[in-house]
Design an enzyme around this catalytic site. Structure first.
Site, PDB file in Angstrom:
ATOM      1  N   ILE A 285       0.848  -1.226   0.014  1.00  0.00           N
ATOM      2  CA  ILE A 285      -0.078  -0.046   0.005  1.00  0.00           C
ATOM      3  C   ILE A 285       0.793   1.271   0.071  1.00  0.00           C
ATOM      4  CG2 ILE A 285      -0.303  -0.297   2.432  1.00  0.00           C
ATOM      5  CD1 ILE A 285      -3.004   0.967   2.098  1.00  0.00           C
ATOM      6  N   TYR A 286       1.048   1.921  -0.934  1.00  0.00           N
ATOM      7  CA  TYR A 286       1.871   3.092  -1.162  1.00  0.00           C
ATOM      8  C   TYR A 286       1.310   4.420  -1.796  1.00  0.00           C
ATOM      9  CZ  TYR A 286       6.150  -0.047  -0.578  1.00  0.00           C
ATOM     10  OH  TYR A 286       6.984  -0.835   0.061  1.00  0.00           O
ATOM     11  N   ILE A 287       1.548   5.337  -1.232  1.00  0.00           N
ATOM     12  CA  ILE A 287       0.887   6.530  -2.037  1.00  0.00           C
ATOM     13  C   ILE A 287       2.145   7.674  -2.093  1.00  0.00           C
ATOM     14  CG2 ILE A 287      -1.373   6.451  -1.101  1.00  0.00           C
ATOM     15  CD1 ILE A 287      -0.638   8.493   1.202  1.00  0.00           C
TER      16      ILE A 287
ATOM     17  N   GLY B 126      -5.445  11.641   3.755  1.00  0.00           N
ATOM     18  CA  GLY B 126      -6.658  10.815   3.532  1.00  0.00           C
ATOM     19  C   GLY B 126      -6.742   9.896   2.642  1.00  0.00           C
TER      20      GLY B 126
ATOM     21  N   GLY C 232      -4.235   7.618   1.840  1.00  0.00           N
ATOM     22  CA  GLY C 232      -3.827   6.441   2.422  1.00  0.00           C
ATOM     23  C   GLY C 232      -4.954   5.637   3.070  1.00  0.00           C
TER      24      GLY C 232
ATOM     25  N   ASN D  12       9.678   1.849   9.860  1.00  0.00           N
ATOM     26  CA  ASN D  12       8.765   2.470   8.976  1.00  0.00           C
ATOM     27  C   ASN D  12       7.753   3.099  10.092  1.00  0.00           C
ATOM     28  OD1 ASN D  12       6.846   3.690   7.320  1.00  0.00           O
ATOM     29  ND2 ASN D  12       7.077   1.948   5.746  1.00  0.00           N
TER      30      ASN D  12
ATOM     31  N   TYR E 289      -1.225   1.851  10.668  1.00  0.00           N
ATOM     32  CA  TYR E 289      -1.951   0.602  10.914  1.00  0.00           C
ATOM     33  C   TYR E 289      -2.725   0.165  12.218  1.00  0.00           C
ATOM     34  CZ  TYR E 289       0.426  -0.446   6.467  1.00  0.00           C
ATOM     35  OH  TYR E 289       0.987  -0.356   5.200  1.00  0.00           O
TER      36      TYR E 289
ATOM     37  N   LYS F 192      -3.444   2.587  14.210  1.00  0.00           N
ATOM     38  CA  LYS F 192      -4.740   3.264  14.511  1.00  0.00           C
ATOM     39  C   LYS F 192      -6.069   2.903  13.763  1.00  0.00           C
ATOM     40  CE  LYS F 192      -4.307   7.035  11.069  1.00  0.00           C
ATOM     41  NZ  LYS F 192      -4.021   8.293  10.727  1.00  0.00           N
TER      42      LYS F 192
HETATM   43  C1  LIG Z   1       1.654   4.300   4.638  1.00  0.00           C
HETATM   44  C2  LIG Z   1       0.688   5.292   4.154  1.00  0.00           C
HETATM   45  C3  LIG Z   1      -0.187   4.485   3.051  1.00  0.00           C
HETATM   46  C4  LIG Z   1      -0.016   5.886   5.390  1.00  0.00           C
HETATM   47  O1  LIG Z   1      -0.901   6.773   4.850  1.00  0.00           O
HETATM   48  P1  LIG Z   1      -0.582   8.533   5.505  1.00  0.00           P
HETATM   49  O2  LIG Z   1      -1.407   9.393   4.874  1.00  0.00           O
HETATM   50  O3  LIG Z   1       0.604   8.647   5.615  1.00  0.00           O
HETATM   51  O4  LIG Z   1      -1.257   8.159   7.040  1.00  0.00           O
HETATM   52  P2  LIG Z   1      -2.070   9.069   8.072  1.00  0.00           P
HETATM   53  O5  LIG Z   1      -1.169  10.655   7.663  1.00  0.00           O
HETATM   54  O6  LIG Z   1      -3.367   8.780   8.032  1.00  0.00           O
HETATM   55  O7  LIG Z   1      -1.439   8.457   9.354  1.00  0.00           O
HETATM   56  C5  LIG Z   1      -0.054   8.520   9.905  1.00  0.00           C
HETATM   57  C6  LIG Z   1       0.115   8.375  11.196  1.00  0.00           C
HETATM   58  O8  LIG Z   1       1.497   8.264  11.441  1.00  0.00           O
HETATM   59  C7  LIG Z   1       1.722   9.209  12.540  1.00  0.00           C
HETATM   60  N1  LIG Z   1       3.131   9.921  12.164  1.00  0.00           N
HETATM   61  C8  LIG Z   1       3.576  10.308  11.174  1.00  0.00           C
HETATM   62  N2  LIG Z   1       5.092  10.367  11.083  1.00  0.00           N
HETATM   63  C9  LIG Z   1       5.426   9.585  12.261  1.00  0.00           C
HETATM   64  C10 LIG Z   1       6.599   9.011  12.723  1.00  0.00           C
HETATM   65  N3  LIG Z   1       7.650   9.523  12.272  1.00  0.00           N
HETATM   66  N4  LIG Z   1       6.529   8.375  13.965  1.00  0.00           N
HETATM   67  C11 LIG Z   1       5.404   7.812  14.383  1.00  0.00           C
HETATM   68  N5  LIG Z   1       4.119   8.238  13.739  1.00  0.00           N
HETATM   69  C12 LIG Z   1       4.147   9.166  12.947  1.00  0.00           C
HETATM   70  C13 LIG Z   1       0.896  10.588  11.921  1.00  0.00           C
HETATM   71  O9  LIG Z   1       0.808  11.693  12.896  1.00  0.00           O
HETATM   72  C14 LIG Z   1      -0.486   9.647  11.690  1.00  0.00           C
HETATM   73  O10 LIG Z   1      -1.009   9.422  13.090  1.00  0.00           O
HETATM   74  P3  LIG Z   1      -2.207  10.251  13.699  1.00  0.00           P
HETATM   75  O11 LIG Z   1      -3.291  10.316  12.375  1.00  0.00           O
HETATM   76  O12 LIG Z   1      -2.557   9.500  14.998  1.00  0.00           O
HETATM   77  O13 LIG Z   1      -1.848  11.750  13.838  1.00  0.00           O
HETATM   78  C15 LIG Z   1       1.583   6.157   3.539  1.00  0.00           C
HETATM   79  O14 LIG Z   1       2.305   6.859   4.540  1.00  0.00           O
HETATM   80  C16 LIG Z   1       2.604   5.557   2.479  1.00  0.00           C
HETATM   81  O15 LIG Z   1       1.984   5.296   1.385  1.00  0.00           O
HETATM   82  N6  LIG Z   1       3.880   5.560   2.841  1.00  0.00           N
HETATM   83  C17 LIG Z   1       4.812   5.194   1.964  1.00  0.00           C
HETATM   84  C18 LIG Z   1       4.663   3.692   1.564  1.00  0.00           C
HETATM   85  C19 LIG Z   1       4.647   2.596   2.796  1.00  0.00           C
HETATM   86  O16 LIG Z   1       5.491   2.982   3.971  1.00  0.00           O
HETATM   87  N7  LIG Z   1       4.071   1.876   2.821  1.00  0.00           N
HETATM   88  C20 LIG Z   1       3.675   0.907   3.738  1.00  0.00           C
HETATM   89  C21 LIG Z   1       4.627  -0.324   3.446  1.00  0.00           C
HETATM   90  S1  LIG Z   1       4.247  -1.336   4.511  1.00  0.00           S
END
Ligand SMILES: CC(C)(COP(=O)(O)OP(=O)(O)OC[C@H]1O[C@@H](n2cnc3c(N)ncnc32)[C@H](O)[C@@H]1OP(=O)(O)O)[C@@H](O)C(=O)NCCC(=O)NCCS
Length: 174
Positions: free
Chosen positions: A97-99, A107, A109, A136, A143, A145
């Protein structure tokens, strides 16, 4: 509010799949990995040949997420024998799952994960699971939350670097 849509893709979309896979993988992992390890992974795992093989597997599905006409993320889902670890034949895996980074926190993700869970639940699995790199922290928090809990771990090779992935699962209650 973003205008997101999801589309299941097929072999003819492989070139665009390679573009979004490579750019999101690089953006996600470039800060914590060497250029050499990243390139090895991109060349071996995200080649047209490997992606075509994955697209042909009847027990996997890929989806693109669009914002208007633009591809801004993607999903790869596996069930039965296509799962990367066969801990439970009846489970359902969210393998990727990648954005794009510019859409983090928008929103998008959440939109992708909600869809992955809906598609997964329709297969009536025992649970939905995924593997995530232990460093990560953003994805792990995302995940958590959404109700996923760590249940195991495994090793993953990125280039020549051996890393630990946490395995997280979401129990299906209905
Ligand atoms: C994983 C992914 C789909 C999530 O989507 P997103 O829009 O980033 O997710 P959200 O912003 O809704 O949530 C991320 C949460 O992590 C928190 N966060 C951000 N940076 C953080 C860090 N360094 N440490 C801990 N938490 C962190 C955010 O505050 C948020 O939590 P909250 O809603 O309680 O404040 C997106 O980040 C992504 O595509 N990442 C790159 C690819 C990836 O890592 N894929 C997963 C491989 S398994």
């Amino acid at each position: 509010m973003m205008n997101c849509t999801l589309r299941k893709i097929s072999e003819e979309d492989v070139t665009q799949l390679q573009v979004i896979s490579r750019s999101t993988f690089r953006e996600t992992f470039e800060d914590h990995n060497t250029e050499e390890d990243l390139n090895k992974y991109l060349d071996e795992q995200l080649s047209i040949k490997s992606l075509l093989e994955e697209l042909k597997n009847p027990n996997s599905a890929f989806y693109f997420a669009y914002e208007n006409e633009r591809i801004v993320g993607y999903l790869k889902l596996n069930w039965t024998s296509a799962q990367t670890e066969l801990i439970d034949e009846a489970a359902f895996e969210i393998e990727r799952i990648y954005i794009l980074k510019e859409f983090f926190g928008t929103g998008l993700g959440q939109f992708l994960l909600n869809n992955a869970i809906t598609i997964g639940k329709a297969k009536k699995p025992t649970y939905i699971w995924l593997g995530v790199w232990e460093k990560n922290t953003r994805a792990i928090r995302f995940y958590e939350k959404n109700g996923f809990k760590v249940f195991s771990s495994h090793l993953f090779t990125l280039g020549n670097d051996i890393q630990t992935d946490l395995l997280m699962k979401l129990d299906i209650t209905n």
